[in-house]
Design a protein around this motif. Sequence first.
Motif, PDB file in Angstrom:
ATOM      1  N   GLY A 218     -24.088-139.616-106.464  1.00 29.95           N
ATOM      2  CA  GLY A 218     -22.893-138.792-106.344  1.00 29.95           C
ATOM      3  C   GLY A 218     -22.478-138.466-104.933  1.00 29.95           C
ATOM      4  N   SER A 219     -23.428-138.461-103.982  1.00 31.23           N
ATOM      5  CA  SER A 219     -23.080-138.153-102.597  1.00 31.23           C
ATOM      6  C   SER A 219     -24.123-138.745-101.667  1.00 31.23           C
ATOM      7  N   GLU A 220     -23.729-138.935-100.405  1.00 31.30           N
ATOM      8  CA  GLU A 220     -24.674-139.426 -99.405  1.00 31.30           C
ATOM      9  C   GLU A 220     -25.795-138.415 -99.160  1.00 31.30           C
ATOM     10  N   GLU A 221     -25.466-137.152 -99.261  1.00 31.83           N
ATOM     11  CA  GLU A 221     -26.495-136.128 -99.048  1.00 31.83           C
ATOM     12  C   GLU A 221     -27.619-136.262-100.063  1.00 31.83           C
ATOM     13  N   LYS A 222     -27.258-136.532-101.310  1.00 28.83           N
ATOM     14  CA  LYS A 222     -28.276-136.728-102.344  1.00 28.83           C
ATOM     15  C   LYS A 222     -29.092-137.990-102.065  1.00 28.83           C
ATOM     16  N   ILE A 223     -28.429-139.029-101.537  1.00 28.66           N
ATOM     17  CA  ILE A 223     -29.156-140.240-101.157  1.00 28.66           C
ATOM     18  C   ILE A 223     -30.156-139.916-100.057  1.00 28.66           C
ATOM     19  N   ALA A 224     -29.729-139.132 -99.071  1.00 28.79           N
ATOM     20  CA  ALA A 224     -30.621-138.745 -97.974  1.00 28.79           C
ATOM     21  C   ALA A 224     -31.827-137.976 -98.507  1.00 28.79           C
ATOM     22  N   GLU A 225     -31.597-137.082 -99.446  1.00 25.49           N
ATOM     23  CA  GLU A 225     -32.707-136.323-100.039  1.00 25.49           C
ATOM     24  C   GLU A 225     -33.684-137.253-100.748  1.00 25.49           C
ATOM     25  N   ALA A 226     -33.137-138.246-101.451  1.00 21.40           N
ATOM     26  CA  ALA A 226     -34.001-139.185-102.166  1.00 21.40           C
ATOM     27  C   ALA A 226     -34.781-140.068-101.189  1.00 21.40           C
ATOM     28  N   LYS A 227     -34.132-140.511-100.115  1.00 21.78           N
ATOM     29  CA  LYS A 227     -34.841-141.318 -99.116  1.00 21.78           C
ATOM     30  C   LYS A 227     -35.941-140.505 -98.433  1.00 21.78           C
ATOM     31  N   ALA A 228     -35.698-139.214 -98.253  1.00 19.15           N
ATOM     32  CA  ALA A 228     -36.678-138.354 -97.593  1.00 19.15           C
ATOM     33  C   ALA A 228     -37.947-138.162 -98.421  1.00 19.15           C
ATOM     34  N   GLU A 229     -37.927-138.578 -99.674  1.00 18.72           N
ATOM     35  CA  GLU A 229     -39.145-138.511-100.494  1.00 18.72           C
ATOM     36  C   GLU A 229     -40.275-139.336 -99.880  1.00 18.72           C
ATOM     37  N   ILE A 230     -39.935-140.328 -99.047  1.00 16.49           N
ATOM     38  CA  ILE A 230     -40.978-141.160 -98.435  1.00 16.49           C
ATOM     39  C   ILE A 230     -41.946-140.325 -97.612  1.00 16.49           C
ATOM     40  N   PHE A 231     -41.480-139.197 -97.084  1.00 17.95           N
ATOM     41  CA  PHE A 231     -42.341-138.360 -96.246  1.00 17.95           C
ATOM     42  C   PHE A 231     -43.422-137.648 -97.059  1.00 17.95           C
ATOM     43  N   GLU A 232     -43.208-137.517 -98.360  1.00 19.67           N
ATOM     44  CA  GLU A 232     -44.148-136.779 -99.198  1.00 19.67           C
ATOM     45  C   GLU A 232     -45.504-137.472 -99.307  1.00 19.67           C
ATOM     46  N   GLY A 233     -45.543-138.780 -99.041  1.00 24.44           N
ATOM     47  CA  GLY A 233     -46.808-139.510 -99.131  1.00 24.44           C
ATOM     48  C   GLY A 233     -47.562-139.604 -97.820  1.00 24.44           C
ATOM     49  N   LEU A 234     -46.987-139.079 -96.739  1.00 20.88           N
ATOM     50  CA  LEU A 234     -47.648-139.182 -95.442  1.00 20.88           C
ATOM     51  C   LEU A 234     -49.046-138.582 -95.459  1.00 20.88           C
ATOM     52  N   ILE A 235     -49.975-139.264 -94.789  1.00 21.65           N
ATOM     53  CA  ILE A 235     -51.310-138.696 -94.632  1.00 21.65           C
ATOM     54  C   ILE A 235     -51.196-137.468 -93.727  1.00 21.65           C
ATOM     55  N   PRO A 236     -52.182-136.572 -93.738  1.00 24.42           N
ATOM     56  CA  PRO A 236     -52.130-135.404 -92.853  1.00 24.42           C
ATOM     57  C   PRO A 236     -51.919-135.819 -91.398  1.00 24.42           C
ATOM     58  N   ASP A 237     -51.026-135.110 -90.721  1.00 25.39           N
ATOM     59  CA  ASP A 237     -50.679-135.383 -89.320  1.00 25.39           C
ATOM     60  C   ASP A 237     -49.960-136.716 -89.133  1.00 25.39           C
ATOM     61  N   GLY A 238     -49.378-137.259 -90.199  1.00 28.77           N
ATOM     62  CA  GLY A 238     -48.626-138.499 -90.092  1.00 28.77           C
ATOM     63  C   GLY A 238     -47.318-138.304 -89.344  1.00 28.77           C
ATOM     64  N   THR A 239     -46.648-139.414 -89.071  1.00 31.73           N
ATOM     65  CA  THR A 239     -45.418-139.400 -88.277  1.00 31.73           C
ATOM     66  C   THR A 239     -44.225-139.810 -89.122  1.00 31.73           C
ATOM     67  N   ALA A 240     -43.166-139.019 -89.085  1.00 27.06           N
ATOM     68  CA  ALA A 240     -41.897-139.362 -89.730  1.00 27.06           C
ATOM     69  C   ALA A 240     -40.930-139.849 -88.662  1.00 27.06           C
ATOM     70  N   ILE A 241     -40.238-140.961 -88.931  1.00 26.93           N
ATOM     71  CA  ILE A 241     -39.288-141.542 -87.986  1.00 26.93           C
ATOM     72  C   ILE A 241     -37.918-141.581 -88.653  1.00 26.93           C
TER      73      ILE A 241
END
Length: 460
Positions: free
Chosen positions: A193-216
Amino acid sequence: MSPLWTSQALAEATGGKASSPFEVTGVAFDSREVTPGDLFVALKGENADGHDFIPKALAAGAGGLLVDRDVNGPFVKVADTTRGLDALGKASRDRTAAKIIGVTGSAGKTGTKEALFRALERMSFGAAHRSLKSYNNHVGVPLSLARMPVETRFGVFEMGMNHAGELRTLTRMVRPHVAIVTTIAPAHIEYFGSEEKIAEAKAEIFEGLIPDGTAIIPYDSPHVALLYNIATRYAGRVVTFGAGDGADVRVVEEMPAERGGTLVTAQLRTARLSFTVAMRGRHWVNNALAVLSAVEAVGGDLAQAGLALAEMAGLPGRGARRKLRTADGGEALLIDEAYNANPASMAATLHQLGEERAGRRIAVLGAMKELGGLSESLHAGLADAVKEANVGLAVLVGDEMAPLADALAGDVPVERAKDVSEVLEFVPGRLANGDVILVKGSNSVGLSKLIEKLAMSEVA
């Protein structure tokens, strides 16, 4: 070659039972892709059951089978083969000491993944691994993990999605040290429905980061604040990349390279690097910044990464370039972008087309899918990019392209085609000496068939 998996390890990973001892050196779930020594995973799909293709897999040299029933041949039997493949992927991730990088985005994720792999492979002397093709969904990701040798030092995994929640599942399986979002664009917007919702869905990738991981994340995106705020919940460090002065990894200077591509000087967090991006287009400069950000985050060799970017040629369907013999005895240049398309990637490649030296520029553009109620406006919105590229002929394929045809009327010569079969009939014969032809559209449009036909005239 040392085994990738033994039957005992497979049974332990999946909770299954082995029929007999065996070893495998690879993993596949498509019988057409089985090579000698592979484990064939007999998945059940909506239209087919992999168990029906076991004879074909064995004939191709499969060294073992993952099945849910007793069959002829060496096997490990599990209750459900899809869950078995998931378990195998997770076990592969558990046993590796590799630095893992996950990549997602509305565009550029496959190219970024491939460039990262080449950089990391170069600096690790072949001890890098990545997901092949665009194996980035709920079966492709565990397959790619399961294929990772235990000796791997760096692993790069592409993750895609077209619904909320999909990336959350995939990234928790991959558990990356570094997670990249390449860009946000209205791909699959029909489901969001919106790009903002797409951004939120793409940001789910950060949820799997190991402790102290890096988001780019992309600094120049209008959604950078949203991505940043979500990333800080899961990442030990957030790194931004882009052209803007405030980006952590940014372009200091760029200019066209003599033989194509771009000469770039970039400021990274810990160093300044001058290098060449062999792939053409401003979007590839941006991809290169994401690559260097990730290499720096895992402690890799930035100079080796720069050399890899300079040596990287075009990928089939994503920028590969071919010289074609034309009917008048001359040569034309084909730019193959036929694998997929969304508004952002269309605009980027049209800009690239406009920078090419050409007697005439031809754009064969296929419909962009999954745009929902925004389809008409987003297709029509490509008109400025087509005009700015000084396109001499626009061949528009698919009913969804009608709004763009209307928007170009009177400014750019347009040919309409209902489907790719019509394009096959008239495009190849229209090429003349000095033409540059760009072919781009959503994968389901089938413009790869046009690429195949044009390639028959490729100059040796």
